[in-house]
Design an enzyme around this catalytic site. Structure first.
Site, PDB file in Angstrom:
ATOM      1  N   TYR A 106       0.815  -1.215   0.000  1.00 21.42           N
ATOM      2  CA  TYR A 106       0.000   0.000   0.000  1.00 21.42           C
ATOM      3  C   TYR A 106       0.849   1.265   0.000  1.00 21.42           C
ATOM      4  CZ  TYR A 106      -4.494  -2.135  -0.255  1.00 21.42           C
ATOM      5  OH  TYR A 106      -5.581  -2.809  -0.724  1.00 21.42           O
ATOM      6  N   HIS A 140      -5.586  -2.537   6.543  1.00 24.65           N
ATOM      7  CA  HIS A 140      -5.003  -3.598   5.723  1.00 24.65           C
ATOM      8  C   HIS A 140      -4.065  -4.509   6.527  1.00 24.65           C
ATOM      9  CE1 HIS A 140      -6.805  -2.354   2.022  1.00 24.65           C
ATOM     10  NE2 HIS A 140      -6.428  -1.114   2.220  1.00 24.65           N
TER      11      HIS A 140
END
Lengths: 727, 727
Positions: free
Chosen positions: A256, A409
């Protein structure tokens, strides 16, 4: 706060600059990597222009036609704008103008996107995130053709397209915009970049500081289970402040970070160019540029990012976002010649001032290898929330995670690790359960197995207690805690160590894991020593898996395979594991060898005959074949309170199917033995096949570099200062 | 037959020749690939010499120390001999002499090898095969140092080592030596090559024609289940005669051809040099050189051999035996410039006259690409026992097997195929169940799963009837039969076809399979059309598996996955398949897509709602994890007498985990339809997603190139000549 930008003649000034364009034009034909990139982009865009413009009415999720087309358009617009500036060919400007006018005509009456799955629906795309992506790129295109357009045309675009577009993804979508999250970063950058081009200070401020005077409900959650805005912070600066540690580690992990990197850096570049007084690259002690170095270090020997938390394997520093990162880091940073070697591998550069700098650096022979060493990266805004340590020696790389939760996440895998040899996985982290942008697999979005399998503790190379995940896999709990470094040591090139403690994953239990890569002349390659010390206030079952890849070669224990394969459990990820084999462990040492991609690996683990060995395979309760059928060997220890898991993992030898010769296919460990285990110290004796004996002592409590230790083991005195002893 | 070789001064004359050595010395330093090979060999041998000589008392199976050491010694001896000749440095000759003398000292009292598993035990190794390997290499070393040795030393070696060594592997091991088999070829070459060096006509004759006046029991079998000597033939010439078809196809398949190639060619080279009057390279219309061309064509785009029958995947034309083959083929053949490009990829040459020729050819810029096209290779000594067809178009390669049994290494897989894209498997042939030379896996020998799984019909991409293998997997029956070509056509570059018939695999059933690779502008890549027509005298169950690799992407049918995995059957290979999912097929077309290594694939099959779809995975009843856990989709049709399986397999699009973009991820087939199926003709209509319609008609009976056909389908007349119609 108001500043005045000069007249419209200043454009381009966002990413390309008027001076930069002049310099680029002067060097063209003389800067190979830049010339080649330019040529490739020109061919790509000429082909697009030949196909004609299509701006379809939005209909699809990711992977569907309208999604793919609008996503493609944003890239094409940005590149066409750049070509216009560099090549001075009006056909590119006209193409940008024509497409923008089509968007303007459509957008002014466009309703919300018809697909309803997102917590924040866009207009061109099913989610505001993608709309923001679009505006980040299209702002650059607009800047490039700004002077080509008439004032009337600009007014039309700004009034009917850009301003309402920026408002939709911000004021109209505060649940998306007004938070600290990679989605919001894109939103901030989008609003800010169009604001910079339009010279709209209100938009610029909204980008930097969030929507003025707006406070959101801090208990709400998004689609991924993350809090929408737990502590009320928002805006680009808050988005730099929060997720990056002072070392530049991004809290969601490298996958990410790579995704977030582009808006961080491209908006920062724009701010640097248009608002140099903000000194954005010095913000938080230069964390943006530090983060690039951290990210590059979070890749394996092939440049693939370690799939910590939600990460799709195969994403690497060849991604375009990393071309941006490397070029910006070089140009706005310290001109690290190591970055030039990565740029050379990437084989392209940004078509802007920073890309020119890189191209000139390479052309002038300044490139040097980017030397990745062991590195410890703190996590948390202040660097106090654990971290990630990467141990490296020769071709062996170990990634040890003792970080905070990693936002929405994050996976529940405290003190887990994965192991690599020369870019190949030895013991894998599963990564995410998703096929990004492959529409056939759940629309390209997260699959339900991401939550039921990939995030669960048992999916990782760490301890699972009583078949439950760390923090019961509850985000609210996990996000309040982080592991704590015991020590990190990389001074001795033969002994790279990271040691960390976790006290919250299982209340009442404390886990201290010490992982070392040791280079010893008695072994062909550096080996891994893994010491996991668990202290608990009650009896538990501990499961300790090794997610090896490849083919079972040999064991020193007898095992049975079942007639039918059943799931190992019913929840917490166990429902996805088939039990493929069972055994009683050996007294003293249990050994297991496997073969993967022409290399041999051996695990030697200190066990006793009450320990069970399980062979497992991923894939149970997977009704759509979303999971990869990969294996693990699992060590199970029941009814234990305090316990110690000690293992050595060796990479050794090779097998070639061409010569059919097997070289050094056996473990070099004769015996692995715990010779002392007390609260302050754990001592492991490693005897190799030639009888050479080494002793490793780790300090479990007083582990500072300066600490002095004195210890008697088997009537012999050991005296040393520092975190560990090895001899 | 007696010929007189000149005095000892003629040595070397076996592989290196006196003239060749002179030429090589003259060119040294001027022939890069030769010079580099020489340098690498010199470094390798200098390192060995520095380690000292070790000729341990034989003890181990393959992979064990003594095995590996003696195997290494034979290579080292051969190379040291060559270095002595080329570099004229006596240290190499002395090293060869010293090691040979150690062998002489050991061998004269050496008993049979202590390991008892082989049907023909060696002395240095557990099987005569390895002893023969040794002598083939060591004969060359002996030739190179022949003149360096005194006559007394030669007598000592010949009397105590070479002669008894040759006798042991021949006269004392007739069950190994006196037959047509790749093992025997090694034996023949070993005896013949030492005979050539020793100028011993009796040994040379024994090599060429077998052991004189010896007849063996023709019903006995070897370890692999092959007949020891079914028809009493023996000797090198018979071994050329029998296994090679006139096209050069070797009956056991490419993996064993590669293994057998070295003794065939190296002994032939020796015969050519010492006994030119035999014209060995012209024997059987030059089949030895033809076989090299066949073998190179039996490799995929990466040079890996197709794993027909028992073949270990990954074996390729980078193997040293193929360096020999390519260099000899170039030098003694027609100097095909395509061979030079393979030699360039191999990046080494033989250090002899043929290697010199190749090195000079490359140096002089003569290399051209080795262009692999569609090719049909007949099987059987006279080319009348079926064959293997390889269809190629762009990056798609299909290997279609309609051959004879393939000797003891044959699999029971009539009319099976495997499919490749650019060297990657799309639909795999499992290959063998063995880890060659990896001692931990069954001593590196064939695993029992080779017989219970790998050889069985269900392990292959062909039809299994009533869950039994072809010929009931009985070698005695299978080896009496072969499939028959219907037609092969490669003239039209857009339509490559092979069609063959099998009438014996299942008595009472006839199978006719027609496979085509079709390049159609409406499709991104060439696609495969597969038509399997079965005619039977009774109702049967037909299983039709597709051994795809990779991840399930989508289906157009609903399927269920079981809670527990059970074996699909109890025998004939079915005991090794887990049933992972079940479904009813769709009416008309069943579709299945998968993703492997960044590429998309789709199967479209003509089905009806009585058909069942099974997802299977290899690995049941595999108590030592010897099998790879790989998947298949299986089409099952029950209670059918005559039936037709028609499928299209498309390769399409791509997925990159770096850009995360999925391109062309859907099948381009809208409908696949059987519009006619009669005894003489089968006609298939293919409609693509844009509605474009193509018709393919195959002639099932009268399929000659010249045949004229007239046919009415749906009131339309079709008239053509040749094997098929496509438009």
């Amino acid at each position: 706060m108001e500043t005045t930008i000069s007249s419209s003649q200043a454009h381009p000034n966002l990413i390309l600059t008027a001076q930069g364009v002049t310099d680029i034009r002067a060097q063209l034909g003389n800067i190979p990597i830049f010339d080649n990139t330019l040529k490739a982009v020109q061919e790509e865009i000429d082909a697009e222009i030949a196909l004609g413009i299509d701006t379809p009415i939005p209909l699809d999720y990711s992977g569907g036609y309208t999604h793919v087309r609008h996503k493609r358009n944003m890239i094409v617009l940005q590149k066409a704008g750049v070509l216009y500036q560099i090549l001075e060919d009006e056909k590119y400007a006209k193409y940008v103008k024509d497409m923008l006018m089509q968007y303007e005509a459509m957008y002014k009456t466009l309703p919300l996107h018809p697909k309803t799955r997102s917590y924040a629906r866009g207009k061109l795309f099913w989610q505001c995130l993608n709309d923001s992506n679009w505006l980040v790129y299209v702002s650059q295109a607009y800047d490039c053709v700004y002077n080509y357009l008439s004032e009337e045309e600009r007014n039309k675009l700004e009034t009917n397209l850009f301003k309402p577009f920026a408002d939709h993804i911000s004021i109209n979508s505060p649940q998306f915009y007004q938070r600290v999250h990679n989605h919001s970063t894109w939103g901030n950058a989008a609003v800010g970049m169009i604001g910079l081009v339009m010279n709209d200070q209100e938009l610029i401020d909204r980008a930097l500081y969030g929507i003025k005077d707006l406070k959101l409900d801090t208990t709400k959650k998004d689609d991924d289970g993350g809090f929408l805005n737990k502590d009320g912070k928002a805006g680009f600066l808050a988005n730099i402040e929060e997720p990056f540690s002072p070392d530049g580690y991004y809290n969601e992990g490298p996958y990410y970070q790579r995704y977030a990197m582009y808006p961080f850096l491209i908006f920062a570049e724009g701010l640097h160019n248009v608002k140099p007084e903000l000194k954005i690259f010095e913000y938080k002690e230069g964390v943006l540029l530090k983060s690039i170095n951290a990210l590059l270090n979070l890749s394996d020997a092939d440049g693939d990012f370690f799939p910590l938390n939600d990460g799709q394997k195969g994403m690497s520093y060849y991604n375009d976002a990393l071309v941006t990162a490397v070029d910006i880091s070089y140009h706005f940073g310290t001109q690290d010649p190591g970055l030039l070697s990565i740029a050379t591998e990437q084989n392209k550069v940004l078509l802007d001032d920073s890309g020119l700098a890189v191209a000139l650096g390479i052309k002038n022979g300044k490139a040097k290898p980017f030397d990745k060493k062991s590195i410890n990266l703190s996590d948390g805004p202040n660097g106090t929330q654990g971290g990630v340590a990467i141990l490296r020696n020769e071709d062996i790389e170990l990634v040890f995670k003792y970080a905070a939760q990693g936002s929405s996440h994050g996976h529940y895998d405290k003190l887990s690790y994965s192991l690599y040899e020369k870019g190949e996985e030895i013991l894998q982290d599963y990564g995410l359960a998703r096929f990004v942008n492959i529409e056939q697999k759940g629309g390209g979005n997260y699959l339900k197995e991401n939550k039921t399998w990939a995030k669960q503790t048992i999916a990782h190379n760490t301890v699972t207690q009583n078949e439950t995940s760390h923090f019961n896999a509850k985000y609210e709990i996990g996000s309040q805690h982080h592991s704590v470094l015991n020590y990190f040591s990389s001074e001795n090139e033969n002994v790279q160590i990271a040691s960390a403690r976790e006290t919250n994953a299982y209340p009442g239990s404390e886990m201290l894991r010490t992982m070392a890569i040791i280079k010893d002349k008695d072994f062909e390659k550096p080996y891994v020593l893994d010491i996991m010390k668990v202290v608990s206030n009650k009896d538990n079952q501990y499961d300790f898996p090794y997610y090896f890849l490849g083919q079972v070669l040999s064991t020193n224990f007898e095992y049975k395979v079942p007639e039918t394969l059943k799931a190992l459990g019913s929840k917490n990820g166990y429902q996805h594991l088939y039990l493929e084999g069972t055994a009683k462990a050996k007294n003293d040492n249990t050994k297991f060898s496997w073969l993967n991609k022409g290399k041999f690996y051996s695990l030697t683990s200190v066990t006793n005959t009450n320990d069970e060995i399980l062979f497992t395979r991923i894939g149970a309760n997977d009704p759509e074949f979303n999971l990869r059928r990969e294996a693990a060997l699992m060590l199970r220890r029941k009814n234990s309170k305090n316990t110690l898991f000690v293992s050595v993992i060796e990479a050794h030898g090779s097998y070639s199917p061409v010569s059919e010769s097997a070289v050094n296919s056996n473990s070099s460990i004769k015996e692995l033995k715990v010779v002392l285990d007390t609260e302050p110290y754990t001592a492991i004796q490693i005897t190799n096949v030639n009888g050479n004996v080494k002793l490793f002592i780790t300090a479990n409590t007083n582990a500072s570099k300066e600490a002095k230790h004195k210890l008697k083991i088997n009537d012999k005195n050991y005296e040393w200062s520092g975190s560990y002893y090895f001899n």
